[in-house]
Write an enzyme that holds these catalytic residues in place. Structure first.
Site, PDB file in Angstrom:
ATOM      1  N   GLU A 156       0.895  -1.393   0.152  1.00 43.69           N
ATOM      2  CA  GLU A 156       0.012   0.408  -0.171  1.00 43.69           C
ATOM      3  C   GLU A 156       0.971   1.289   0.221  1.00 43.69           C
ATOM      4  O   GLU A 156       2.114   1.025   0.940  1.00 43.69           O
ATOM      5  CB  GLU A 156      -0.305   0.396   1.276  1.00 43.69           C
ATOM      6  CG  GLU A 156      -1.656   1.021   1.390  1.00 43.69           C
ATOM      7  CD  GLU A 156      -2.607   1.345   2.861  1.00 43.69           C
ATOM      8  OE1 GLU A 156      -1.610   0.607   4.128  1.00 43.69           O
ATOM      9  OE2 GLU A 156      -3.394   1.596   3.108  1.00 43.69           O
ATOM     10  N   CYS A 203      -4.499  -2.915   2.513  1.00 39.27           N
ATOM     11  CA  CYS A 203      -4.791  -2.948   3.861  1.00 39.27           C
ATOM     12  C   CYS A 203      -5.856  -3.111   5.347  1.00 39.27           C
ATOM     13  O   CYS A 203      -6.219  -4.478   4.888  1.00 39.27           O
ATOM     14  CB  CYS A 203      -3.589  -1.388   4.780  1.00 39.27           C
ATOM     15  SG  CYS A 203      -3.036  -1.596   6.239  1.00 39.27           S
ATOM     16  N   GLU A 223      -6.125   8.588   7.674  1.00 42.74           N
ATOM     17  CA  GLU A 223      -6.977   8.239   6.079  1.00 42.74           C
ATOM     18  C   GLU A 223      -8.379   8.564   6.274  1.00 42.74           C
ATOM     19  O   GLU A 223      -8.567   9.436   4.473  1.00 42.74           O
ATOM     20  CB  GLU A 223      -7.095   6.946   5.660  1.00 42.74           C
ATOM     21  CG  GLU A 223      -5.591   6.442   5.730  1.00 42.74           C
ATOM     22  CD  GLU A 223      -5.302   4.629   5.502  1.00 42.74           C
ATOM     23  OE1 GLU A 223      -6.078   4.242   4.811  1.00 42.74           O
ATOM     24  OE2 GLU A 223      -5.240   3.341   6.117  1.00 42.74           O
ATOM     25  N   ASN A 225      -7.182   6.219  -2.122  1.00 40.30           N
ATOM     26  CA  ASN A 225      -5.978   5.663  -1.625  1.00 40.30           C
ATOM     27  C   ASN A 225      -5.997   4.282  -2.410  1.00 40.30           C
ATOM     28  O   ASN A 225      -6.725   3.235  -2.121  1.00 40.30           O
ATOM     29  CB  ASN A 225      -5.764   5.202  -0.044  1.00 40.30           C
ATOM     30  CG  ASN A 225      -4.410   4.224   0.029  1.00 40.30           C
ATOM     31  OD1 ASN A 225      -4.370   3.521  -0.863  1.00 40.30           O
ATOM     32  ND2 ASN A 225      -4.775   3.808   1.835  1.00 40.30           N
ATOM     33  N   LYS A 247      -9.272   1.633  -2.348  1.00 44.61           N
ATOM     34  CA  LYS A 247      -9.931   1.524  -1.131  1.00 44.61           C
ATOM     35  C   LYS A 247     -10.700   1.625  -0.417  1.00 44.61           C
ATOM     36  O   LYS A 247     -11.460   3.195  -0.253  1.00 44.61           O
ATOM     37  CB  LYS A 247      -8.196   2.300  -0.100  1.00 44.61           C
ATOM     38  CG  LYS A 247      -8.749   0.596   1.217  1.00 44.61           C
ATOM     39  CD  LYS A 247      -7.099   1.851   2.529  1.00 44.61           C
ATOM     40  CE  LYS A 247      -7.380   0.598   3.849  1.00 44.61           C
ATOM     41  NZ  LYS A 247      -5.792   2.050   4.104  1.00 44.61           N
ATOM     42  N   ASN A 295      -0.161  -1.127   5.560  1.00 46.87           N
ATOM     43  CA  ASN A 295       1.033  -0.552   6.415  1.00 46.87           C
ATOM     44  C   ASN A 295       0.052  -0.536   7.497  1.00 46.87           C
ATOM     45  O   ASN A 295      -0.355   0.161   8.160  1.00 46.87           O
ATOM     46  CB  ASN A 295       1.129   1.260   5.726  1.00 46.87           C
ATOM     47  CG  ASN A 295       2.486   1.246   4.843  1.00 46.87           C
ATOM     48  OD1 ASN A 295       2.749   2.317   4.719  1.00 46.87           O
ATOM     49  ND2 ASN A 295       1.602   1.052   3.519  1.00 46.87           N
TER      50      ASN A 295
HETATM   51  N1  CDV Z   1      -3.356   1.323   7.213  1.00 49.98           N
HETATM   52  C1  CDV Z   1      -4.099   0.791   6.633  1.00 49.98           C
HETATM   53  O1  CDV Z   1      -5.196   0.604   6.907  1.00 49.98           O
HETATM   54  N2  CDV Z   1      -3.381   0.641   8.395  1.00 49.98           N
HETATM   55  C2  CDV Z   1      -4.841  -0.107   9.278  1.00 49.98           C
HETATM   56  C3  CDV Z   1      -3.932  -0.190  11.091  1.00 49.98           C
HETATM   57  C4  CDV Z   1      -4.588   1.722  11.183  1.00 49.98           C
HETATM   58  C5  CDV Z   1      -4.749  -0.777  11.866  1.00 49.98           C
HETATM   59  C6  CDV Z   1      -4.610  -1.915   9.349  1.00 49.98           C
HETATM   60  O2  CDV Z   1      -5.729  -2.415   9.545  1.00 49.98           O
HETATM   61  O3  CDV Z   1      -3.379  -2.396   9.319  1.00 49.98           O
END
Ligand code: CDV
Length: 313
Positions: free
Chosen positions: A47, A169, A143, A107, A124, A194
């Protein structure tokens, strides 16, 4: 004959605020060349692969954050990545911050075929965090300030002789993400992430807990939909803020077939047999035979928790 797709999960170590796109692209190209030499056909990066994980930084004026967004893909900095992929005959997927000509911020991630053509884009859907600075948190996760939720759902594409979808993510923690793709027959989900090593609030949650929930989410999504899942981290300490690694590949039975044990740039390579998805899709998770959609209405009609539906009869 089996349908083998040899993938390279290309984990990236930390990218600091001061690191420019060109230096990151050079790292991505080095990983791609190594992946090719080791027999991979499809390289997957994390990501927001081109920049630091900027949603940790608060910009009073949101326009300031546009420095981290791409207005063209490929653009001048990313063109060498596309050129290398085409020269090597390598398919790829990576995440980046997308600023559209209409001024919309997403994103996003893309699927690029072996000729360097973008054949799919995902935006996303599940955006974690908050929109305003939260002084109670150990680190910000903005975000909801910098992106709008994806507007394209969870499409699946015919790609590399199989059916491939993308997620990003936090999407990996939501069963709906995989099931919507499962209903399109997905055979491989590729996703970058991330994930901070602490959540910013809890004093009790450990890194082991967080890695457990990461694996649990990915493995469950793979098993419940009988699909390969390739999960790729941006890892390590970015300007003092740690992100965990845990790059892994789960097979269609939910088993982890490989996992990285470091937080630097590195490759996890696996020859994935797309036909291995058939067993689960034809037995336990034969959706056409076993799903009872007449009982699933709340999944799309309710967002948060509401009144219980139990009766006394
Ligand atoms: N980049 C993300 O979406 N990170 C989230 C954190 C904030 C919990 C994740 O689900 O890994």
């Amino acid at each position: 004959m089996s349908r083998l797709l040899t993938v390279a999960a290309a984990q990236l170590g930390p990218i600091h605020r001061a690191d420019d796109r060109a230096s990151v692209v050079r790292r991505m190209i080095a990983l791609m060349q190594q992946a090719k030499a080791r027999g991979a056909d499809f390289v997957i990066y994390p990501e927001l692969a081109l920049t630091t994980f900027f949603p940790r930084w608060y910009c009073e004026d949101r326009v300031e954050a546009d420095q981290w967004f791409e207005t063209a893909m490929p653009g001048p900095d990313t063109q060498p990545l596309f050129d290398t992929a085409r020269a090597l005959g390598m398919a790829m997927s990576f995440g980046y911050a997308e600023l559209t000509p209409e001024g919309r911020h997403f994103n996003s991630s893309i699927l690029v075929d072996r000729t360097g053509e973008i054949i799919g884009k995902y935006r996303k859907v599940h955006l974690p965090g908050h929109a305003e600075r939260d002084p109670t948190r150990a680190h910000q996760h903005l975000e909801k300030r910098y992106f709008e939720p994806g507007d394209r759902g969870f499409p699946v594409w015919r790609f590399e002789n199989g059916l491939v979808g993308m997620a990003i993510c936090n999407d990996r923690r939501w069963p709906e993400t995989y099931r919507v793709m499962g209903l399109q027959g997905v055979e491989m989900v590729v996703l970058g992430y991330n994930t901070p090593t602490t959540n910013g609030h809890s004093k009790t949650e450990t890194l082991a807990d967080r890695l457990f929930h990461h694996r649990l989410s990915v493995q469950a999504g793979a098993y419940h939909n009988s699909t390969w899942v390739v999960a790729v981290a941006k890892a390590g300490v970015e300007d003092g803020f740690p992100l965990f690694g845990g790059t892994l590949i789960a097979d269609p039975s939910g088993k982890i077939v490989g996992e990285l044990d470091h937080e630097e740039d590195g490759l996890l390579i696996h020859a994935c047999d797309l036909d291995a998805t058939r067993f689960g899709k034809e037995t336990m998770f034969n959706f056409a035979a076993h799903r009872r959609v007449e009982h699933y209405d709340l999944i799309t009609s309710r967002i948060g928790v509401g009144a219980p539906l139990g009766t006394t009869d």
